[in-house]
Design an enzyme around this catalytic site. Sequence first.
Site, PDB file in Angstrom:
ATOM      1  N   LYS A  39       0.839  -1.204   0.000  1.00  6.98           N
ATOM      2  CA  LYS A  39       0.000   0.000   0.000  1.00  6.98           C
ATOM      3  C   LYS A  39       0.872   1.253   0.000  1.00  6.98           C
ATOM      4  O   LYS A  39       2.054   1.187   0.388  1.00  6.98           O
ATOM      5  CB  LYS A  39      -0.904  -0.026   1.235  1.00  6.98           C
ATOM      6  CG  LYS A  39      -0.124  -0.072   2.542  1.00  6.98           C
ATOM      7  CD  LYS A  39      -1.018  -0.482   3.701  1.00  6.98           C
ATOM      8  CE  LYS A  39      -0.241  -0.460   5.007  1.00  6.98           C
ATOM      9  NZ  LYS A  39      -1.000  -1.051   6.116  1.00  6.98           N
ATOM     10  N   TYR A 265      18.788  28.955   1.896  1.00  3.88           N
ATOM     11  CA  TYR A 265      17.783  29.878   2.433  1.00  3.88           C
ATOM     12  C   TYR A 265      18.083  30.262   3.874  1.00  3.88           C
ATOM     13  O   TYR A 265      18.368  29.396   4.705  1.00  3.88           O
ATOM     14  CB  TYR A 265      16.395  29.241   2.352  1.00  3.88           C
ATOM     15  CG  TYR A 265      15.923  29.015   0.944  1.00  3.88           C
ATOM     16  CD1 TYR A 265      15.617  30.097   0.108  1.00  3.88           C
ATOM     17  CD2 TYR A 265      15.787  27.724   0.437  1.00  3.88           C
ATOM     18  CE1 TYR A 265      15.191  29.889  -1.197  1.00  3.88           C
ATOM     19  CE2 TYR A 265      15.361  27.516  -0.863  1.00  3.88           C
ATOM     20  CZ  TYR A 265      15.066  28.599  -1.668  1.00  3.88           C
ATOM     21  OH  TYR A 265      14.651  28.392  -2.954  1.00  3.88           O
TER      22      TYR A 265
HETATM   23  C1  LIG Z   1      -0.392  -2.040   6.671  1.00  8.83           C
HETATM   24  C2  LIG Z   1      -1.032  -3.262   7.172  1.00  8.83           C
HETATM   25  C3  LIG Z   1      -0.268  -4.425   7.391  1.00  8.83           C
HETATM   26  C4  LIG Z   1       1.233  -4.456   7.302  1.00  8.83           C
HETATM   27  O1  LIG Z   1       1.739  -3.910   8.492  1.00  8.83           O
HETATM   28  P1  LIG Z   1       3.290  -3.934   8.894  1.00  8.83           P
HETATM   29  O2  LIG Z   1       3.277  -3.554  10.309  1.00  8.83           O
HETATM   30  O3  LIG Z   1       3.971  -2.945   8.026  1.00  8.83           O
HETATM   31  O4  LIG Z   1       3.780  -5.312   8.663  1.00  8.83           O
HETATM   32  C5  LIG Z   1      -0.945  -5.565   7.763  1.00  8.83           C
HETATM   33  N1  LIG Z   1      -2.285  -5.571   7.918  1.00  8.83           N
HETATM   34  C6  LIG Z   1      -3.041  -4.471   7.743  1.00  8.83           C
HETATM   35  C7  LIG Z   1      -4.514  -4.555   7.934  1.00  8.83           C
HETATM   36  C8  LIG Z   1      -2.447  -3.286   7.374  1.00  8.83           C
HETATM   37  O5  LIG Z   1      -3.185  -2.185   7.213  1.00  8.83           O
END
Ligand SMILES: *Cc1c(COP(=O)(O)O)cnc(C)c1O
Length: 372
Positions: A39, A265
């Site tokens: 994601k 800056y």
């Molecule tokens: C993002 C997410 C994961 C992965 O989490 P990590 O801590 O990065 O391994 C797993 N399950 C759900 C529902 C998530 O939203």
Amino acid sequence: MVVAQNRPTRLLISKAAVAHNLAETRKAAHAKTVFLAVKANAYGFGLLEVSKAAIDGGADGLAVAVIDEALALREAGFTCPILIMSLIQPEYAGIAAANNFITTVASIDWLGQAAKYINGDVPLRVSVAVDTGMGRIGYRDRAEIDASLNYMEDNASLFTYYGLMTHFSQADSEKVDYFHKQLARWHELTDTLPKPPMIHVANSGAAMYHADEIPHDVIRAGTVVYGIEPSLGELRKDDYLQQIERLETELVFVKQMHEGDGISYGHIYHAHEGEWIGTVALGYGDGLMRKLTGFHVLVNGQECPIVGKLAMDAMMIKLPGNLPVGTKVTVLGTDGDKTIRLDDWADYIGIAPWELSIIFQDRLKRELVERF
Ligand SMILES: *Cc1c(COP(=O)(O)O)cnc(C)c1O
């Protein structure tokens, strides 16, 4: 979206490192099926590059948050299982079914709405989310789960009960009380339910540190595969993960300063007489935090401080001498016997490493390599 293809600045992703971290995770969790969470542009590292590295490197599926990410993967030719972990709008249920996505359901209302958009050619595979204490999405009540499973059974041409999941609020710490509370609630809510093909409760922390207490055949891992120790070293201190990224660029301009000359800056830095300052083509417009001022990059195996404020497209570094334009600059990664990791940035700035990768911008060119 413009990617800077023609600038000597690249975020390299190592296939070998991704494969190594996947194997470490699989081993620690005793998992049969590993979904890599990709994601948010694969935590900023690059959706398509990381997904390719993951599938070639042994991941069994990919997990995303929004349907657009899932569609982008299908369009790019990924045929693997794709799990959408957040709720999609019911209007997209038909598209999800047609693309063979596994979607998340958290209420009977959603099923009723989604049913209107599925034509019945291919049923939608759904994963039932149970809120055991994360407080985000999921069924909180057993009667509604039962009603939803019955509804799916009555509408078998539209829905397939394919998964059952929960998400832990804290699974990567010495503090385990809350984890155990959630686990107890999980058992209460799900032990007597019919079991679907895919039961998945573990993120990185749960996979690494609680595998023996939970269903672990299928896991959803992100952080750990990106080379970031989920407990940030609290629970495991050995160097079992490999850095998957290398951010490198070149000196594009070099100059010698006079005493007191200001840099960038607001002139928060003033040079000394004769000091050599290099400019690199990388700035906060690429997603580097301006708080990196005072941290360092690596040039010829030496630490060179970042001086003055980062600009949007450039930052200045203090050089040990007159180095030619085109000299390689390592911003993240190894040069000689020195290494800079996201964790080092995170320690310097005081936020979590994944909050730093997630803000890498589209302009930053990602490139997949076999190994560093
Ligand atoms: C993002 C997410 C994961 C992965 O989490 P990590 O801590 O990065 O391994 C797993 N399950 C759900 C529902 C998530 O939203």
